[in-house]
Scaffold this active site. Sequence first.
Site, PDB file in Angstrom:
ATOM      1  N   THR A   1      73.010  -0.382 164.513  1.00  0.00           N
ATOM      2  CA  THR A   1      73.142   0.366 165.780  1.00  0.00           C
ATOM      3  C   THR A   1      74.558   0.244 166.344  1.00  0.00           C
ATOM      4  OG1 THR A   1      72.244  -1.513 167.019  1.00  0.00           O
ATOM      5  CG2 THR A   1      70.702   0.246 166.452  1.00  0.00           C
TER       6      THR A   1
ATOM      7  N   PRO B   1      71.371   5.193 165.167  1.00  0.00           N
ATOM      8  CA  PRO B   1      70.252   4.792 166.020  1.00  0.00           C
ATOM      9  C   PRO B   1      69.161   4.093 165.223  1.00  0.00           C
ATOM     10  CG  PRO B   1      70.596   7.193 166.097  1.00  0.00           C
ATOM     11  CD  PRO B   1      71.513   6.648 165.051  1.00  0.00           C
ATOM     12  N   ASP B   2      68.473   3.146 165.848  1.00  0.00           N
ATOM     13  CA  ASP B   2      67.347   2.527 165.146  1.00  0.00           C
ATOM     14  C   ASP B   2      66.128   3.439 165.266  1.00  0.00           C
ATOM     15  OD1 ASP B   2      66.287   2.053 167.650  1.00  0.00           O
ATOM     16  OD2 ASP B   2      66.686  -0.089 167.643  1.00  0.00           O
ATOM     17  N   PHE B   3      65.041   2.959 164.716  1.00  0.00           N
ATOM     18  CA  PHE B   3      63.865   3.813 164.613  1.00  0.00           C
ATOM     19  C   PHE B   3      63.361   4.272 165.973  1.00  0.00           C
ATOM     20  CE2 PHE B   3      59.741   5.112 163.142  1.00  0.00           C
ATOM     21  CZ  PHE B   3      60.042   5.592 161.889  1.00  0.00           C
ATOM     22  N   ARG B   4      63.320   3.333 166.909  1.00  0.00           N
ATOM     23  CA  ARG B   4      62.818   3.674 168.241  1.00  0.00           C
ATOM     24  C   ARG B   4      63.680   4.740 168.891  1.00  0.00           C
ATOM     25  NH1 ARG B   4      59.245  -0.658 169.962  1.00  0.00           N
ATOM     26  NH2 ARG B   4      59.288  -2.072 168.202  1.00  0.00           N
TER      27      ARG B   4
ATOM     28  N   GLN C   1      66.145  -3.426 155.065  1.00  0.00           N
ATOM     29  CA  GLN C   1      65.249  -2.265 155.174  1.00  0.00           C
ATOM     30  C   GLN C   1      66.062  -1.005 155.429  1.00  0.00           C
ATOM     31  OE1 GLN C   1      61.680  -3.615 157.835  1.00  0.00           O
ATOM     32  NE2 GLN C   1      63.366  -5.033 158.168  1.00  0.00           N
ATOM     33  N   ASN C   2      67.389  -1.171 155.609  1.00  0.00           N
ATOM     34  CA  ASN C   2      68.237  -0.018 155.923  1.00  0.00           C
ATOM     35  C   ASN C   2      68.525   0.814 154.689  1.00  0.00           C
ATOM     36  OD1 ASN C   2      68.209  -0.897 158.488  1.00  0.00           O
ATOM     37  ND2 ASN C   2      70.320  -1.629 158.543  1.00  0.00           N
TER      38      ASN C   2
ATOM     39  N   ASP D   1      71.338   2.972 154.763  1.00  0.00           N
ATOM     40  CA  ASP D   1      72.633   3.571 155.099  1.00  0.00           C
ATOM     41  C   ASP D   1      73.801   3.122 154.227  1.00  0.00           C
ATOM     42  OD1 ASP D   1      73.259   0.975 156.094  1.00  0.00           O
ATOM     43  OD2 ASP D   1      72.566   1.526 158.099  1.00  0.00           O
TER      44      ASP D   1
ATOM     45  N   HIS E   1      64.070  -0.185 151.024  1.00  0.00           N
ATOM     46  CA  HIS E   1      63.649   1.195 151.277  1.00  0.00           C
ATOM     47  C   HIS E   1      64.598   2.229 150.685  1.00  0.00           C
ATOM     48  CE1 HIS E   1      61.221  -0.561 154.887  1.00  0.00           C
ATOM     49  NE2 HIS E   1      60.594  -0.696 153.746  1.00  0.00           N
TER      50      HIS E   1
ATOM     51  N   CYS F   1      66.955  14.762 141.239  1.00  0.00           N
ATOM     52  CA  CYS F   1      66.088  15.912 140.978  1.00  0.00           C
ATOM     53  C   CYS F   1      64.726  15.390 140.511  1.00  0.00           C
ATOM     54  CB  CYS F   1      66.698  16.804 139.899  1.00  0.00           C
ATOM     55  SG  CYS F   1      65.545  18.088 139.350  1.00  0.00           S
TER      56      CYS F   1
ATOM     57  N   CYS G   1      68.150  21.421 142.556  1.00  0.00           N
ATOM     58  CA  CYS G   1      68.957  21.044 141.401  1.00  0.00           C
ATOM     59  C   CYS G   1      69.377  22.302 140.632  1.00  0.00           C
ATOM     60  CB  CYS G   1      68.099  20.149 140.499  1.00  0.00           C
ATOM     61  SG  CYS G   1      68.912  19.613 138.982  1.00  0.00           S
TER      62      CYS G   1
ATOM     63  N   CYS H   1      68.703  22.836 137.729  1.00  0.00           N
ATOM     64  CA  CYS H   1      67.557  23.207 136.890  1.00  0.00           C
ATOM     65  C   CYS H   1      66.447  23.880 137.693  1.00  0.00           C
ATOM     66  CB  CYS H   1      67.000  21.984 136.164  1.00  0.00           C
ATOM     67  SG  CYS H   1      65.923  20.955 137.177  1.00  0.00           S
TER      68      CYS H   1
ATOM     69  N   THR I   1      65.638  -6.303 163.320  1.00  0.00           N
ATOM     70  CA  THR I   1      64.400  -5.702 162.815  1.00  0.00           C
ATOM     71  C   THR I   1      63.228  -6.057 163.715  1.00  0.00           C
ATOM     72  OG1 THR I   1      62.785  -5.680 161.001  1.00  0.00           O
ATOM     73  CG2 THR I   1      64.184  -7.634 161.159  1.00  0.00           C
TER      74      THR I   1
HETATM   75  P1  CNA Z   1      63.091  -0.827 164.088  1.00  0.00           P
HETATM   76  O1  CNA Z   1      61.619  -0.903 164.063  1.00  0.00           O
HETATM   77  O2  CNA Z   1      63.742   0.362 164.702  1.00  0.00           O
HETATM   78  O3  CNA Z   1      63.622  -2.140 164.847  1.00  0.00           O
HETATM   79  C1  CNA Z   1      64.958  -2.338 165.150  1.00  0.00           C
HETATM   80  C2  CNA Z   1      65.066  -3.616 165.962  1.00  0.00           C
HETATM   81  O4  CNA Z   1      66.443  -3.909 166.102  1.00  0.00           O
HETATM   82  C3  CNA Z   1      64.476  -3.520 167.352  1.00  0.00           C
HETATM   83  O5  CNA Z   1      63.595  -4.609 167.544  1.00  0.00           O
HETATM   84  C4  CNA Z   1      65.697  -3.629 168.290  1.00  0.00           C
HETATM   85  O6  CNA Z   1      65.423  -4.391 169.451  1.00  0.00           O
HETATM   86  C5  CNA Z   1      66.691  -4.341 167.435  1.00  0.00           C
HETATM   87  N1  CNA Z   1      68.097  -4.011 167.693  1.00  0.00           N
HETATM   88  C6  CNA Z   1      68.650  -2.795 167.935  1.00  0.00           C
HETATM   89  N2  CNA Z   1      69.990  -2.904 168.040  1.00  0.00           N
HETATM   90  C7  CNA Z   1      70.271  -4.234 167.865  1.00  0.00           C
HETATM   91  C8  CNA Z   1      71.484  -4.983 167.876  1.00  0.00           C
HETATM   92  N3  CNA Z   1      72.663  -4.400 168.079  1.00  0.00           N
HETATM   93  N4  CNA Z   1      71.411  -6.317 167.656  1.00  0.00           N
HETATM   94  C9  CNA Z   1      70.211  -6.924 167.463  1.00  0.00           C
HETATM   95  N5  CNA Z   1      69.041  -6.262 167.461  1.00  0.00           N
HETATM   96  C10 CNA Z   1      69.079  -4.929 167.652  1.00  0.00           C
HETATM   97  O7  CNA Z   1      63.707  -0.932 162.610  1.00  0.00           O
HETATM   98  P2  CNA Z   1      63.266  -1.797 161.322  1.00  0.00           P
HETATM   99  O8  CNA Z   1      64.411  -1.770 160.409  1.00  0.00           O
HETATM  100  O9  CNA Z   1      62.680  -3.078 161.740  1.00  0.00           O
HETATM  101  O10 CNA Z   1      62.078  -1.011 160.569  1.00  0.00           O
HETATM  102  C11 CNA Z   1      61.735   0.307 160.635  1.00  0.00           C
HETATM  103  C12 CNA Z   1      62.349   1.268 159.588  1.00  0.00           C
HETATM  104  C13 CNA Z   1      63.487   1.976 160.229  1.00  0.00           C
HETATM  105  C14 CNA Z   1      62.920   0.715 158.320  1.00  0.00           C
HETATM  106  O11 CNA Z   1      62.131   1.080 157.251  1.00  0.00           O
HETATM  107  C15 CNA Z   1      64.301   1.399 158.135  1.00  0.00           C
HETATM  108  O12 CNA Z   1      64.434   1.931 156.842  1.00  0.00           O
HETATM  109  C16 CNA Z   1      64.313   2.521 159.123  1.00  0.00           C
HETATM  110  N6  CNA Z   1      65.649   2.943 159.665  1.00  0.00           N
HETATM  111  C17 CNA Z   1      66.816   2.610 159.038  1.00  0.00           C
HETATM  112  C18 CNA Z   1      68.033   2.977 159.575  1.00  0.00           C
HETATM  113  C19 CNA Z   1      69.318   2.612 158.851  1.00  0.00           C
HETATM  114  O13 CNA Z   1      69.345   2.612 157.615  1.00  0.00           O
HETATM  115  N7  CNA Z   1      70.383   2.263 159.581  1.00  0.00           N
HETATM  116  C20 CNA Z   1      68.089   3.679 160.779  1.00  0.00           C
HETATM  117  C21 CNA Z   1      66.869   4.039 161.392  1.00  0.00           C
HETATM  118  C22 CNA Z   1      65.657   3.665 160.828  1.00  0.00           C
END
Ligand code: CNA
Length: 235
Positions: free
Chosen positions: A25, A30-33, A100-101, A103, A118, A126, A147, A149, A187
């Site tokens: 982040t 952005p994270d998932f939420r 789990q990222n 990126d 992931h 393809c 692709c 093909c 996470t």
């Molecule tokens: P999540 O469920 O979105 O949790 C993210 C956690 O990180 C939350 O608890 C936040 O409070 C915390 N957080 C956010 N910013 C910070 C920070 N700067 N420092 C510390 N904590 C922070 O995401 P998870 O990865 O736990 O699991 C869900 C999915 C989201 C996974 O399978 C990922 O593949 C997937 N995802 C990946 C990306 C990416 O690759 N960057 C982006 C969005 C979603």
Amino acid sequence: MNETLKAWVKESKRIVFFGGAGVSTESGIPDFRSVDGLYNTQYKYPPETILSHGFFMRETEEFYRFYRNKMLFPDAQPNAAHRKLAQWEAEGKLLGVVTQNIDGLHQAAGSKKVYELHGSVLRNYCMRCGKFYDLDYMMKSDGVPKCACGGLVKPDVVLYGENLDSDVIQGACNAISQADMLIIGGTSLAVYPAASFIDLYRGHRMVLVNLSPTPQDSRADLVIHERIGQVFSEL
Ligand code: CNA
């Protein structure tokens, strides 16, 4: 500065990092939420539905509309957390990063042993002939990427309803079970089976660095509710 964390890092020789979307982040992804929040105004389904195997096969065009808008960040750069982990690996004190990222930012920072539970948006294949396509191709293509093909191109990302790669699982589990320190960061520990892999850690230096509380806070030896990039920049 957290002195306990600093001392444990100094003393440890086999650190493993287990991370998620919160690690990136501070790189502007952005994270998932957050994605969920943004999504509500633009998309008919929650991300868990759109990012599922069934949805990909059924509504491929809508999948790619969401995917290109919300999952691809070609200009994102590694932050202090990615860089510090790569430094520890180069110094021989980190066994690997389990993420789990999707990126690719750990590798961009120089990490070599990265277990991508992931998958990665940087790899695409393809579904008919297996030909590889890079991120640039996905960015430049319109609608459903095809692709040469005629086959459908799919990101090498584990969608909901798909299995994790068994070699990646084995590498991640081996690393965690051999660790003398496990740092879990950015996470929510809500996605399974990934979150269950931390159960393989048997040591007494389990550190959780996450902005918000997680279901595993009570079993960690040290909990830090701060920004991970900020915390790592001080180590
Ligand atoms: P999540 O469920 O979105 O949790 C993210 C956690 O990180 C939350 O608890 C936040 O409070 C915390 N957080 C956010 N910013 C910070 C920070 N700067 N420092 C510390 N904590 C922070 O995401 P998870 O990865 O736990 O699991 C869900 C999915 C989201 C996974 O399978 C990922 O593949 C997937 N995802 C990946 C990306 C990416 O690759 N960057 C982006 C969005 C979603």
